[in-house]
Motif scaffolding. Structure first.
Motif, PDB file in Angstrom:
ATOM      1  N   TYR A  26       2.680  -1.166   5.357  1.00  0.00           N
ATOM      2  CA  TYR A  26       2.583  -0.564   6.682  1.00  0.00           C
ATOM      3  C   TYR A  26       1.119  -0.463   7.122  1.00  0.00           C
ATOM      4  O   TYR A  26       0.761  -0.842   8.246  1.00  0.00           O
ATOM      5  N   ALA A  27       0.267   0.027   6.213  1.00  0.00           N
ATOM      6  CA  ALA A  27      -1.139   0.225   6.560  1.00  0.00           C
ATOM      7  C   ALA A  27      -1.828  -1.104   6.876  1.00  0.00           C
ATOM      8  O   ALA A  27      -2.509  -1.245   7.902  1.00  0.00           O
ATOM      9  N   VAL A  28      -1.651  -2.084   6.013  1.00  0.00           N
ATOM     10  CA  VAL A  28      -2.306  -3.374   6.233  1.00  0.00           C
ATOM     11  C   VAL A  28      -1.710  -4.072   7.449  1.00  0.00           C
ATOM     12  O   VAL A  28      -2.424  -4.716   8.233  1.00  0.00           O
ATOM     13  N   GLY A  29      -0.392  -3.956   7.634  1.00  0.00           N
ATOM     14  CA  GLY A  29       0.241  -4.584   8.786  1.00  0.00           C
ATOM     15  C   GLY A  29      -0.261  -4.030  10.099  1.00  0.00           C
ATOM     16  O   GLY A  29      -0.504  -4.765  11.057  1.00  0.00           O
ATOM     17  N   VAL A  30      -0.434  -2.705  10.159  1.00  0.00           N
ATOM     18  CA  VAL A  30      -0.928  -2.080  11.389  1.00  0.00           C
ATOM     19  C   VAL A  30      -2.377  -2.471  11.657  1.00  0.00           C
ATOM     20  O   VAL A  30      -2.766  -2.756  12.791  1.00  0.00           O
ATOM     21  N   LEU A  31      -3.188  -2.506  10.604  1.00  0.00           N
ATOM     22  CA  LEU A  31      -4.616  -2.764  10.780  1.00  0.00           C
ATOM     23  C   LEU A  31      -4.949  -4.242  10.960  1.00  0.00           C
ATOM     24  O   LEU A  31      -5.872  -4.584  11.700  1.00  0.00           O
TER      25      LEU A  31
ATOM     26  N   GLY B  60       0.866  -7.837   6.181  1.00  0.00           N
ATOM     27  CA  GLY B  60       1.494  -6.631   5.664  1.00  0.00           C
ATOM     28  C   GLY B  60       2.175  -6.859   4.328  1.00  0.00           C
ATOM     29  O   GLY B  60       2.131  -6.023   3.433  1.00  0.00           O
ATOM     30  N   PHE B  61       2.808  -8.032   4.177  1.00  0.00           N
ATOM     31  CA  PHE B  61       3.432  -8.360   2.894  1.00  0.00           C
ATOM     32  C   PHE B  61       2.388  -8.425   1.780  1.00  0.00           C
ATOM     33  O   PHE B  61       2.627  -7.974   0.654  1.00  0.00           O
ATOM     34  N   ALA B  62       1.221  -8.982   2.099  1.00  0.00           N
ATOM     35  CA  ALA B  62       0.140  -9.029   1.106  1.00  0.00           C
ATOM     36  C   ALA B  62      -0.292  -7.614   0.724  1.00  0.00           C
ATOM     37  O   ALA B  62      -0.553  -7.325  -0.454  1.00  0.00           O
TER      38      ALA B  62
END
Length: 282
Positions: free
Chosen positions: A166-171, A189-191
Protein backbone atom coordinates in the motif's frame (compact mmCIF):
# COMPACT_ATOMS: atom_id res chain seq x y z
CA UNK A 1 -7.46 -5.19 0.27
CA UNK A 2 -5.71 -2.20 -1.34
CA UNK A 3 -2.14 -3.45 -1.06
CA UNK A 4 -0.81 -2.03 -4.32
CA UNK A 5 -2.33 1.33 -5.18
CA UNK A 6 -1.60 3.66 -8.07
CA UNK A 7 -1.90 7.30 -6.97
CA UNK A 8 -4.67 9.45 -8.41
CA UNK A 9 -4.71 13.16 -9.05
CA UNK A 10 -6.75 14.15 -5.99
CA UNK A 11 -5.16 13.99 -2.53
CA UNK A 12 -8.08 12.12 -0.89
CA UNK A 13 -7.99 9.51 -3.67
CA UNK A 14 -4.28 9.03 -3.31
CA UNK A 15 -4.78 7.05 -0.15
CA UNK A 16 -8.05 5.67 -1.43
CA UNK A 17 -9.65 5.92 2.00
CA UNK A 18 -9.88 7.95 5.21
CA UNK A 19 -6.33 7.05 6.24
CA UNK A 20 -6.39 8.13 9.94
CA UNK A 21 -9.66 6.29 10.46
CA UNK A 22 -8.38 3.23 8.60
CA UNK A 23 -5.20 3.17 10.69
CA UNK A 24 -7.16 3.48 13.93
CA UNK A 25 -9.49 0.64 12.99
CA UNK A 26 -6.53 -1.46 11.85
CA UNK A 27 -4.68 -0.96 15.14
CA UNK A 28 -7.82 -1.86 17.07
CA UNK A 29 -8.27 -5.03 15.04
CA UNK A 30 -4.63 -5.93 15.59
CA UNK A 31 -5.02 -5.55 19.34
CA UNK A 32 -8.13 -7.72 19.29
CA UNK A 33 -6.35 -10.42 17.29
CA UNK A 34 -3.35 -10.45 19.65
CA UNK A 35 -5.60 -10.61 22.70
CA UNK A 36 -7.53 -13.55 21.25
CA UNK A 37 -4.30 -15.45 20.58
CA UNK A 38 -2.47 -14.70 23.83
CA UNK A 39 -5.13 -14.80 26.55
CA UNK A 40 -6.58 -18.30 26.08
CA UNK A 41 -5.61 -21.07 23.60
CA UNK A 42 -9.03 -21.16 21.97
CA UNK A 43 -9.47 -17.39 21.85
CA UNK A 44 -8.71 -17.23 18.14
CA UNK A 45 -11.52 -19.68 17.38
CA UNK A 46 -13.90 -17.62 19.53
CA UNK A 47 -12.97 -14.55 17.46
CA UNK A 48 -12.83 -16.09 14.00
CA UNK A 49 -16.17 -17.93 14.16
CA UNK A 50 -18.38 -14.81 14.47
CA UNK A 51 -16.06 -12.94 12.10
CA UNK A 52 -16.49 -15.55 9.38
CA UNK A 53 -20.24 -15.73 9.97
CA UNK A 54 -20.26 -12.00 9.23
CA UNK A 55 -18.05 -12.60 6.20
CA UNK A 56 -20.41 -15.26 4.85
CA UNK A 57 -23.32 -12.87 5.31
CA UNK A 58 -21.43 -10.13 3.44
CA UNK A 59 -20.67 -12.50 0.59
CA UNK A 60 -24.30 -13.60 0.38
CA UNK A 61 -25.38 -9.97 0.11
CA UNK A 62 -22.77 -9.37 -2.57
CA UNK A 63 -23.97 -12.34 -4.58
CA UNK A 64 -27.55 -11.16 -4.16
CA UNK A 65 -26.54 -8.04 -6.15
CA UNK A 66 -25.79 -10.41 -9.01
CA UNK A 67 -29.09 -12.27 -8.53
CA UNK A 68 -27.52 -15.28 -6.81
CA UNK A 69 -29.27 -16.64 -3.73
CA UNK A 70 -26.70 -18.29 -1.49
CA UNK A 71 -28.25 -21.08 0.67
CA UNK A 72 -27.26 -19.23 3.81
CA UNK A 73 -28.36 -21.63 6.56
CA UNK A 74 -26.21 -24.65 5.57
CA UNK A 75 -23.25 -22.36 4.84
CA UNK A 76 -23.55 -20.74 8.26
CA UNK A 77 -23.81 -24.10 10.03
CA UNK A 78 -20.91 -25.41 7.98
CA UNK A 79 -18.83 -22.35 8.88
CA UNK A 80 -19.02 -23.18 12.58
CA UNK A 81 -18.42 -26.88 11.93
CA UNK A 82 -15.35 -26.30 9.75
CA UNK A 83 -13.66 -23.77 12.02
CA UNK A 84 -14.30 -25.58 15.30
CA UNK A 85 -13.69 -28.97 13.70
CA UNK A 86 -10.32 -27.90 12.30
CA UNK A 87 -9.16 -26.76 15.73
CA UNK A 88 -10.42 -29.78 17.64
CA UNK A 89 -10.03 -32.57 15.10
CA UNK A 90 -7.42 -31.49 12.56
CA UNK A 91 -7.43 -31.86 8.76
CA UNK A 92 -9.63 -34.97 8.63
CA UNK A 93 -12.41 -33.33 10.60
CA UNK A 94 -12.12 -30.19 8.48
CA UNK A 95 -12.54 -32.16 5.26
CA UNK A 96 -15.50 -34.09 6.67
CA UNK A 97 -17.16 -30.84 7.76
CA UNK A 98 -16.49 -29.27 4.36
CA UNK A 99 -17.98 -32.26 2.53
CA UNK A 100 -21.04 -32.24 4.79
CA UNK A 101 -21.45 -28.51 4.14
CA UNK A 102 -21.44 -29.02 0.37
CA UNK A 103 -24.01 -31.79 0.68
CA UNK A 104 -26.13 -29.60 2.93
CA UNK A 105 -26.03 -26.77 0.38
CA UNK A 106 -27.27 -29.06 -2.39
CA UNK A 107 -30.04 -30.58 -0.29
CA UNK A 108 -31.18 -27.26 1.20
CA UNK A 109 -31.40 -25.51 -2.14
CA UNK A 110 -33.01 -28.49 -3.89
CA UNK A 111 -35.97 -28.33 -1.53
CA UNK A 112 -36.74 -24.82 -2.83
CA UNK A 113 -37.18 -26.09 -6.41
CA UNK A 114 -35.06 -26.42 -9.52
CA UNK A 115 -35.47 -22.91 -10.93
CA UNK A 116 -32.02 -21.33 -10.61
CA UNK A 117 -30.83 -24.14 -8.36
CA UNK A 118 -27.55 -24.82 -10.19
CA UNK A 119 -26.66 -21.12 -10.07
CA UNK A 120 -27.45 -20.77 -6.35
CA UNK A 121 -25.72 -24.03 -5.41
CA UNK A 122 -22.60 -22.89 -7.26
CA UNK A 123 -22.63 -19.60 -5.35
CA UNK A 124 -23.12 -21.42 -2.06
CA UNK A 125 -20.24 -23.82 -2.76
CA UNK A 126 -17.98 -20.89 -3.67
CA UNK A 127 -18.82 -19.01 -0.46
CA UNK A 128 -18.25 -22.12 1.69
CA UNK A 129 -14.91 -22.84 0.04
CA UNK A 130 -13.68 -19.25 -0.13
CA UNK A 131 -14.44 -18.02 3.37
CA UNK A 132 -14.78 -20.64 6.14
CA UNK A 133 -12.80 -23.45 4.49
CA UNK A 134 -9.76 -21.28 3.78
CA UNK A 135 -10.02 -19.57 7.19
CA UNK A 136 -10.07 -22.98 8.88
CA UNK A 137 -6.38 -23.44 7.98
CA UNK A 138 -5.57 -20.83 10.62
CA UNK A 139 -7.44 -23.02 13.11
CA UNK A 140 -5.31 -25.97 11.96
CA UNK A 141 -2.23 -23.91 12.81
CA UNK A 142 -3.73 -23.08 16.19
CA UNK A 143 -4.15 -26.77 17.01
CA UNK A 144 -0.36 -27.18 17.43
CA UNK A 145 1.33 -26.66 20.81
CA UNK A 146 2.90 -23.47 19.44
CA UNK A 147 -0.23 -22.67 17.45
CA UNK A 148 -0.79 -19.16 18.76
CA UNK A 149 2.68 -18.11 17.64
CA UNK A 150 2.18 -19.75 14.23
CA UNK A 151 -1.00 -17.77 13.66
CA UNK A 152 0.69 -14.57 14.83
CA UNK A 153 3.56 -15.10 12.38
CA UNK A 154 1.17 -15.87 9.51
CA UNK A 155 -0.94 -12.77 10.16
CA UNK A 156 2.11 -10.54 10.73
CA UNK A 157 3.76 -11.56 7.46
CA UNK A 158 0.58 -11.16 5.42
CA UNK A 159 -0.30 -7.81 6.97
CA UNK A 160 3.24 -6.55 6.37
CA UNK A 161 2.78 -7.47 2.72
CA UNK A 162 -0.37 -5.34 2.59
CA UNK A 163 1.25 -2.40 4.39
CA UNK A 164 4.38 -2.40 2.26
CA UNK A 165 2.42 -2.74 -0.95
CA UNK A 166 0.00 0.00 0.00
CA UNK A 167 2.73 2.45 1.00
CA UNK A 168 4.92 1.89 -2.05
CA UNK A 169 1.91 1.81 -4.38
CA UNK A 170 0.64 5.16 -3.12
CA UNK A 171 4.06 6.81 -3.25
CA UNK A 172 5.49 5.34 -6.45
CA UNK A 173 2.88 3.21 -8.21
CA UNK A 174 2.82 3.92 -11.94
CA UNK A 175 2.40 0.61 -13.74
CA UNK A 176 -0.96 -1.14 -13.13
CA UNK A 177 -0.73 -4.85 -12.48
CA UNK A 178 -4.22 -5.81 -13.65
CA UNK A 179 -6.02 -2.66 -14.84
CA UNK A 180 -9.16 -4.46 -15.96
CA UNK A 181 -9.58 -6.04 -12.52
CA UNK A 182 -8.07 -3.59 -10.03
CA UNK A 183 -6.66 -0.39 -11.59
CA UNK A 184 -5.08 0.79 -8.33
CA UNK A 185 -2.82 -2.24 -7.91
CA UNK A 186 0.63 -1.62 -9.36
CA UNK A 187 3.80 -3.57 -9.99
CA UNK A 188 5.67 -1.08 -7.82
CA UNK A 189 3.26 -1.83 -5.01
CA UNK A 190 3.78 -5.55 -5.54
CA UNK A 191 7.53 -5.00 -5.20
CA UNK A 192 6.87 -3.20 -1.90
CA UNK A 193 4.70 -6.08 -0.77
CA UNK A 194 7.41 -8.58 -1.63
CA UNK A 195 10.16 -6.67 0.18
CA UNK A 196 8.23 -6.17 3.42
CA UNK A 197 6.74 -9.66 3.35
CA UNK A 198 10.08 -11.42 2.88
CA UNK A 199 11.70 -9.28 5.56
CA UNK A 200 8.87 -9.93 8.02
CA UNK A 201 9.09 -13.67 7.41
CA UNK A 202 12.89 -13.75 7.72
CA UNK A 203 12.66 -11.97 11.10
CA UNK A 204 9.51 -13.43 12.66
CA UNK A 205 9.96 -17.13 11.89
CA UNK A 206 13.37 -17.42 13.64
CA UNK A 207 12.31 -15.10 16.46
CA UNK A 208 8.91 -16.57 17.30
CA UNK A 209 9.09 -20.15 15.99
CA UNK A 210 12.83 -20.97 16.17
CA UNK A 211 12.76 -21.73 12.45
CA UNK A 212 15.39 -20.86 9.87
CA UNK A 213 15.67 -17.58 8.03
CA UNK A 214 15.08 -19.44 4.77
CA UNK A 215 11.84 -20.90 6.14
CA UNK A 216 10.76 -17.33 6.88
CA UNK A 217 11.70 -16.22 3.38
CA UNK A 218 9.69 -19.12 1.91
CA UNK A 219 6.71 -18.15 4.06
CA UNK A 220 7.03 -14.53 2.94
CA UNK A 221 7.17 -15.52 -0.71
CA UNK A 222 4.09 -17.72 -0.35
CA UNK A 223 2.13 -15.01 1.46
CA UNK A 224 2.97 -12.24 -1.02
CA UNK A 225 2.03 -14.34 -4.06
CA UNK A 226 -1.12 -15.89 -2.59
CA UNK A 227 -2.13 -12.69 -0.82
CA UNK A 228 -1.95 -10.72 -4.07
CA UNK A 229 -4.01 -13.41 -5.79
CA UNK A 230 -6.54 -13.07 -2.98
CA UNK A 231 -6.73 -9.32 -3.50
CA UNK A 232 -7.22 -9.70 -7.22
CA UNK A 233 -9.78 -12.49 -6.80
CA UNK A 234 -11.98 -10.38 -4.57
CA UNK A 235 -11.56 -7.33 -6.82
CA UNK A 236 -12.62 -9.40 -9.82
CA UNK A 237 -15.59 -10.80 -7.90
CA UNK A 238 -16.78 -7.36 -6.82
CA UNK A 239 -16.34 -5.96 -10.32
CA UNK A 240 -18.36 -8.84 -11.78
CA UNK A 241 -21.12 -8.36 -9.20
CA UNK A 242 -21.15 -4.59 -9.74
CA UNK A 243 -20.37 -3.60 -6.13
CA UNK A 244 -17.62 -1.41 -4.66
CA UNK A 245 -17.23 -3.08 -1.24
CA UNK A 246 -18.54 -6.28 0.30
CA UNK A 247 -19.88 -4.31 3.25
CA UNK A 248 -19.44 -1.31 5.53
CA UNK A 249 -18.73 -2.99 8.86
CA UNK A 250 -15.19 -1.58 9.23
CA UNK A 251 -14.99 2.23 8.92
CA UNK A 252 -12.23 3.24 6.52
CA UNK A 253 -11.88 -0.30 5.18
CA UNK A 254 -15.28 -1.42 3.87
CA UNK A 255 -16.55 -4.85 4.78
CA UNK A 256 -14.78 -7.56 6.73
CA UNK A 257 -14.22 -9.55 3.54
CA UNK A 258 -12.52 -6.52 1.99
CA UNK A 259 -10.01 -6.67 4.83
CA UNK A 260 -9.26 -10.39 5.08
CA UNK A 261 -9.19 -11.49 1.43
CA UNK A 262 -5.39 -11.87 1.31
CA UNK A 263 -5.34 -13.64 4.68
CA UNK A 264 -7.86 -16.21 3.48
CA UNK A 265 -6.01 -17.19 0.32
CA UNK A 266 -2.62 -17.16 2.09
CA UNK A 267 -3.71 -19.40 4.98
CA UNK A 268 -3.43 -22.86 3.31
CA UNK A 269 0.05 -22.15 1.94
CA UNK A 270 1.24 -20.75 5.27
CA UNK A 271 -0.10 -23.77 7.16
CA UNK A 272 1.58 -26.20 4.78
CA UNK A 273 4.93 -24.42 4.65
CA UNK A 274 5.16 -24.01 8.40
CA UNK A 275 4.20 -27.64 8.91
CA UNK A 276 6.92 -28.79 6.49
CA UNK A 277 9.74 -26.34 7.26
CA UNK A 278 9.30 -25.44 10.95
CA UNK A 279 9.20 -28.23 13.55
CA UNK A 280 6.41 -27.90 16.09
CA UNK A 281 7.71 -26.56 19.40
CA UNK A 282 6.29 -27.88 22.66
Amino acid sequence: MTSTSVPTTKPPGKAGRNLPLAIGVGVGLGGLVLASLLIVPWGWVALVVPALLLGVWELSRGFAAGRFRVPLTPVMVGTVAMLVGAYLGGPTTLMLAFGATLLGIVLWRSVAGIDGAARDITAGVFVAAYAPFLAAFSCLMLGNPDGSRRVIVFILVTVCSDIGGYAVGVLAGKHPMAPSVSPKKSWEGFAGSAATCLLAGAISVPMLLDGSVWAGVALGLSCVVLGTLGDLTESMLKRDLGIKDMGHFLPGHGGLMDRIDSLLVSAPGAWWLLMILVPVAA
